[in-house]
Motif scaffolding. Structure first.
Motif, PDB file in Angstrom:
ATOM      1  N   PHE A 498       0.859  -1.180   0.000  1.00 35.83           N
ATOM      2  CA  PHE A 498       0.000   0.000   0.000  1.00 35.83           C
ATOM      3  C   PHE A 498       0.899   1.235   0.000  1.00 35.83           C
ATOM      4  N   THR A 499       0.314   2.410  -0.214  1.00 37.38           N
ATOM      5  CA  THR A 499       1.074   3.657  -0.105  1.00 37.38           C
ATOM      6  C   THR A 499       0.428   4.554   0.935  1.00 37.38           C
ATOM      7  N   PHE A 500       1.256   5.452   1.486  1.00 30.37           N
ATOM      8  CA  PHE A 500       0.763   6.461   2.418  1.00 30.37           C
ATOM      9  C   PHE A 500       1.589   7.718   2.251  1.00 30.37           C
ATOM     10  N   GLU A 501       1.100   8.827   2.783  1.00 31.11           N
ATOM     11  CA  GLU A 501       1.787  10.108   2.671  1.00 31.11           C
ATOM     12  C   GLU A 501       2.385  10.477   4.019  1.00 31.11           C
ATOM     13  N   PRO A 502       3.722  10.485   4.154  1.00 27.92           N
ATOM     14  CA  PRO A 502       4.350  10.861   5.421  1.00 27.92           C
ATOM     15  C   PRO A 502       4.058  12.321   5.771  1.00 27.92           C
ATOM     16  N   ILE A 503       4.280  12.664   7.038  1.00 28.61           N
ATOM     17  CA  ILE A 503       4.002  14.007   7.522  1.00 28.61           C
ATOM     18  C   ILE A 503       5.234  14.580   8.215  1.00 28.61           C
ATOM     19  N   GLY A 504       5.203  15.894   8.444  1.00 33.85           N
ATOM     20  CA  GLY A 504       6.214  16.523   9.287  1.00 33.85           C
ATOM     21  C   GLY A 504       7.360  17.145   8.521  1.00 33.85           C
ATOM     22  N   GLU A 505       8.322  17.639   9.281  1.00 36.45           N
ATOM     23  CA  GLU A 505       9.480  18.348   8.735  1.00 36.45           C
ATOM     24  C   GLU A 505      10.242  17.507   7.716  1.00 36.45           C
ATOM     25  N   ASN A 506      10.316  16.199   7.923  1.00 35.45           N
ATOM     26  CA  ASN A 506      11.111  15.332   7.061  1.00 35.45           C
ATOM     27  C   ASN A 506      10.280  14.580   6.034  1.00 35.45           C
ATOM     28  N   ALA A 507       9.029  15.000   5.852  1.00 42.49           N
ATOM     29  CA  ALA A 507       8.129  14.285   4.968  1.00 42.49           C
ATOM     30  C   ALA A 507       8.654  14.236   3.538  1.00 42.49           C
ATOM     31  N   ALA A 508       8.310  13.153   2.864  1.00 40.27           N
ATOM     32  CA  ALA A 508       8.690  12.938   1.482  1.00 40.27           C
ATOM     33  C   ALA A 508       7.420  12.601   0.701  1.00 40.27           C
ATOM     34  N   PRO A 509       7.517  12.447  -0.620  1.00 40.82           N
ATOM     35  CA  PRO A 509       6.343  12.005  -1.382  1.00 40.82           C
ATOM     36  C   PRO A 509       5.861  10.634  -0.914  1.00 40.82           C
ATOM     37  N   LEU A 510       4.868  10.115  -1.582  1.00 44.28           N
ATOM     38  CA  LEU A 510       4.282   8.838  -1.209  1.00 44.28           C
ATOM     39  C   LEU A 510       5.335   7.777  -0.941  1.00 44.28           C
ATOM     40  N   SER A 511       5.098   6.995   0.104  1.00 45.06           N
ATOM     41  CA  SER A 511       6.006   5.910   0.455  1.00 45.06           C
ATOM     42  C   SER A 511       5.210   4.625   0.598  1.00 45.06           C
ATOM     43  N   ALA A 512       5.948   3.515   0.694  1.00 42.07           N
ATOM     44  CA  ALA A 512       5.309   2.202   0.653  1.00 42.07           C
ATOM     45  C   ALA A 512       5.113   1.607   2.042  1.00 42.07           C
ATOM     46  N   VAL A 513       4.024   0.843   2.166  1.00 49.29           N
ATOM     47  CA  VAL A 513       3.727   0.005   3.333  1.00 49.29           C
ATOM     48  C   VAL A 513       3.672  -1.417   2.822  1.00 49.29           C
ATOM     49  N   ARG A 514       4.583  -2.262   3.281  1.00 48.50           N
ATOM     50  CA  ARG A 514       4.700  -3.618   2.752  1.00 48.50           C
ATOM     51  C   ARG A 514       4.317  -4.647   3.821  1.00 48.50           C
ATOM     52  N   PHE A 515       3.185  -5.266   3.633  1.00 47.14           N
ATOM     53  CA  PHE A 515       2.748  -6.330   4.533  1.00 47.14           C
ATOM     54  C   PHE A 515       3.364  -7.661   4.090  1.00 47.14           C
ATOM     55  N   ARG A 516       3.636  -8.506   5.076  1.00 43.49           N
ATOM     56  CA  ARG A 516       4.120  -9.859   4.803  1.00 43.49           C
ATOM     57  C   ARG A 516       3.204 -10.831   5.525  1.00 43.49           C
ATOM     58  N   SER A 517       2.812 -11.877   4.804  1.00 45.50           N
ATOM     59  CA  SER A 517       1.799 -12.779   5.326  1.00 45.50           C
ATOM     60  C   SER A 517       2.401 -14.010   5.965  1.00 45.50           C
ATOM     61  N   GLY A 518       1.671 -14.525   6.944  1.00 44.91           N
ATOM     62  CA  GLY A 518       2.048 -15.776   7.572  1.00 44.91           C
ATOM     63  C   GLY A 518       1.375 -16.944   6.885  1.00 44.91           C
ATOM     64  N   GLY A 519       1.428 -18.096   7.502  1.00 43.12           N
ATOM     65  CA  GLY A 519       0.882 -19.307   6.890  1.00 43.12           C
ATOM     66  C   GLY A 519      -0.627 -19.303   6.769  1.00 43.12           C
ATOM     67  N   ASP A 520      -1.329 -18.512   7.591  1.00 45.91           N
ATOM     68  CA  ASP A 520      -2.792 -18.517   7.537  1.00 45.91           C
ATOM     69  C   ASP A 520      -3.354 -17.496   6.569  1.00 45.91           C
ATOM     70  N   GLY A 521      -2.497 -16.798   5.823  1.00 47.88           N
ATOM     71  CA  GLY A 521      -2.974 -15.819   4.856  1.00 47.88           C
ATOM     72  C   GLY A 521      -3.114 -14.421   5.413  1.00 47.88           C
ATOM     73  N   SER A 522      -2.987 -14.257   6.710  1.00 49.06           N
ATOM     74  CA  SER A 522      -3.040 -12.921   7.319  1.00 49.06           C
ATOM     75  C   SER A 522      -1.630 -12.363   7.453  1.00 49.06           C
ATOM     76  N   ALA A 523      -1.532 -11.049   7.437  1.00 48.35           N
ATOM     77  CA  ALA A 523      -0.228 -10.409   7.578  1.00 48.35           C
ATOM     78  C   ALA A 523       0.306 -10.626   8.988  1.00 48.35           C
ATOM     79  N   ASN A 524       1.582 -10.985   9.088  1.00 44.69           N
ATOM     80  CA  ASN A 524       2.190 -11.117  10.418  1.00 44.69           C
ATOM     81  C   ASN A 524       3.254 -10.054  10.679  1.00 44.69           C
ATOM     82  N   SER A 525       3.578  -9.256   9.641  1.00 45.40           N
ATOM     83  CA  SER A 525       4.490  -8.131   9.840  1.00 45.40           C
ATOM     84  C   SER A 525       4.236  -7.100   8.755  1.00 45.40           C
ATOM     85  N   VAL A 526       4.734  -5.896   8.990  1.00 46.43           N
ATOM     86  CA  VAL A 526       4.598  -4.823   8.016  1.00 46.43           C
ATOM     87  C   VAL A 526       5.816  -3.914   8.149  1.00 46.43           C
ATOM     88  N   THR A 527       6.345  -3.488   7.018  1.00 42.39           N
ATOM     89  CA  THR A 527       7.474  -2.560   6.994  1.00 42.39           C
ATOM     90  C   THR A 527       7.034  -1.247   6.376  1.00 42.39           C
TER      91      THR A 527
END
Length: 542
Positions: A498-527
């Protein structure tokens, strides 16, 4: 001859380095050519360089300042500027130009309060020099001896990092360490308590500009004095110098009716306009970037610096302790070839040498959200200039200072400093924007999973919990302090990305949100890509 090393650095490092542009001004007219002058062949300083300027030179440059400032404002459209010149303990010039806020009639004057950003750093080191001169601690004392809570990721650095290490940015903390926590709204105590999770580069052999390393040093000094840093600043510096409009508290800045709103440029590059869109609350990093004050206040501060710690005949700061802040403590800019000069960082100062071996001191300050400032000193000439603006950093205050010094030394401007320095800013800002472009998803983007696969709470020891929520078919995430988290809408990009828009003094253009799924098909981590610069941006589902 002007010698400039090409800097491959982030804009966050650019702001302080530009304060040393004074060192690029060539030798004054009538001096020997820089390539053959004996002064350039000797390690500087072996002995003080005799003053080369006189009042006539300086007053001639002062007489040109109105035109210099007005030309810079006309070219850039920057809303407001204030400038002061100090020479031989006299304020030769102090003047405001333009508007406190675009579209409003109130004019900038010499009492208008500006946010000073990183010009706060030399002010802070002066306060600590006062404490060193009073023998409360020494520059080479380990800060942990005065603040047991101080900790970095390496136990050796934790135990041995000194005030000099932190104020010269040689602790090993990376540039911007802690800044993203501030953008999310975390307070100073929380940010400092989490610096021990930041990776470190080699101690005392690498230079990285760190607001929160600097702040940690100031906090330790305040603890040694048994008084909040903001109160120390008032008692030890602002009150003795009559800097009645200066403060390290943002609330005090906001309390002044005569204050300059901060401005950014908006719109297409060909039709940019200035807009007072933001407030910037820097209390968390106040010792490094939270000071505010008027141009008359800064003029008094320059008198103290050029007077070796004495103000109107009274010793305010120990001369030896203050002089230590002006010494090179680490190389901040190494020359690319032998014809170029290195740049150094002292304690809150950029330290350099010109073609004749004269020491140059300077510092810039900038908030991308709308302010830019600079102070430039030639101590051997007892000459200094301060320039402050209420516009985003595009090189205006640095260009005003460098142009003034150029005219003082040559009788005329020899370099188009605004174009030169402004181009340097533009280059660095463009480099900062380089990176993946998430404006449009791939042509064959995969659909995301169901919202339930992503929704939940994810833990991270540095940033705290991340809560992903689904509401009416839209995903969003909440991140930040528990009592006031920031909400970011998530836009599907490609499968689990997914993408999101950072905020604040150090904000940049759109950045990525990367989910990683576990064995049951649900995300178990996100970067969160934007928050993962130091490898701290991965969150795990609890």
């Amino acid at each position: 001859m002007i010698r400039l090393a090409v800097l491959a650095i982030s804009p966050r490092l650019l702001w302080p380095l530009l304060g040393a542009f004074i060192g690029l001004v060539p030798a004054p007219a009538g001096a020997d050519d820089a390539e053959s002058s004996p002064a350039t062949l000797l390690p500087a300083p072996i002995a003080p360089v005799p003053p080369l300027l006189d009042r006539q030179h300086v007053e001639a440059a002062v007489g040109r300042l109105d035109d210099v400032v007005e030309a810079a404002m006309a070219k850039t459209g920057i809303p407001g500027v204030a400038v002061a010149v100090v020479y031989r303990d006299e304020i030769l010039y102090a003047k405001g130009f333009g508007l406190r806020e675009i579209g409003q009639p109130a004019l900038v004057d010499t009492d208008t309060v500006f946010m000073l950003a990183s010009v706060s750093k030399p002010i802070t080191s002066t306060i600590l020099a006062r404490l060193v001169g009073d023998e409360l601690f020494d520059w080479d004392d380990p800060v942990r001896g005065h603040d047991p809570s101080f900790a970095l990721s390496d136990p050796y650095v934790t135990e041995n990092a000194t005030f000099s290490d932190l104020l010269s940015h040689r602790s090993g903390l990376n540039t911007g360490a802690g800044d993203l926590l501030e953008d999310l709204g975390f307070d100073r105590e929380t940010i400092l308590s989490r610096l021990d999770q930041q990776p470190l580069d080699p101690f005392r052999s690498t230079y990285h500009y760190s607001n929160y390393g600097y702040t940690a040093g100031a906090v330790a000094a305040a603890k040694a004095a048994g008084e909040p840093f903001e109160d120390l600043a008032q008692r030890l510096l602002f009150e003795p110098l009559g800097m009645s409009r200066s403060s390290f508290r943002h609330a005090d800045y906001l309390s002044h009716a005569n204050r300059a709103r901060i401005h950014v440029r908006v719109g297409d590059p060909a039709e940019r306009r200035w807009e007072a869109r933001y407030d910037r609350m820097p209390d968390a990093q106040a010792p490094a970037g939270g000071a505010s004050g008027s141009i008359l206040d800064l003029a008094q501060y320059l008198r103290l610096q050029l007077g070796a710690g004495t103000f109107e005949g009274e010793p305010i700061v120990g001369a030896g302790a203050l002089a230590t802040t002006h010494l090179p403590h680490i190389a901040g800019r190494l020359p690319a070839d032998p014809t170029e000069r290195a740049g150094f960082y002292g304690l809150g100062w950029n330290v350099g040498y010109d073609d004749l071996g004269r020491v140059t001191l300077g510092h810039s300050g900038a908030f991308v959200l709308g302010t830019s400032t600079a102070i430039l000193l030639l101590p051997g000439e007892a000459l200094g200039i301060a320039a402050v603006t209420n516009g985003e950093p595009i090189g205006v205050p640095e260009a005003i200072g460098s142009t003034f010094m150029d005219i003082a030394q040559h009788g005329e401007q020899t370099v188009d400093w605004l174009s030169f320095i402004g181009g340097f800013f533009a280059q660095m800002m463009a480099a900062e924007r380089d990176g993946p472009d998430y404006a449009e998803p791939p042509a064959r983007a995969a659909p995301p999973r169901t919202d339930d696969a992503y929704a939940g709470t994810y833990d991270n020891s540095y940033y705290g919990p991340l809560v992903v929520e689904a509401d009416d078919g839209m995903l969003s995430m909440k991140l930040g302090p528990a009592d006031a988290p920031k909400r970011f809408p998530l836009t599907p990009y490609d499968g689990d990305v997914f993408t999101f828009e950072p905020i604040g003094e150090n904000a940049a253009p759109l950045s990525a949100v990367r989910f990683r799924s576990g064995g049951d098909g649900s995300a178990n981590s996100v970067t969160l890509e934007f928050y993962d610069r130091a490898g701290l941006g991965t969150f795990h589902r609890n």
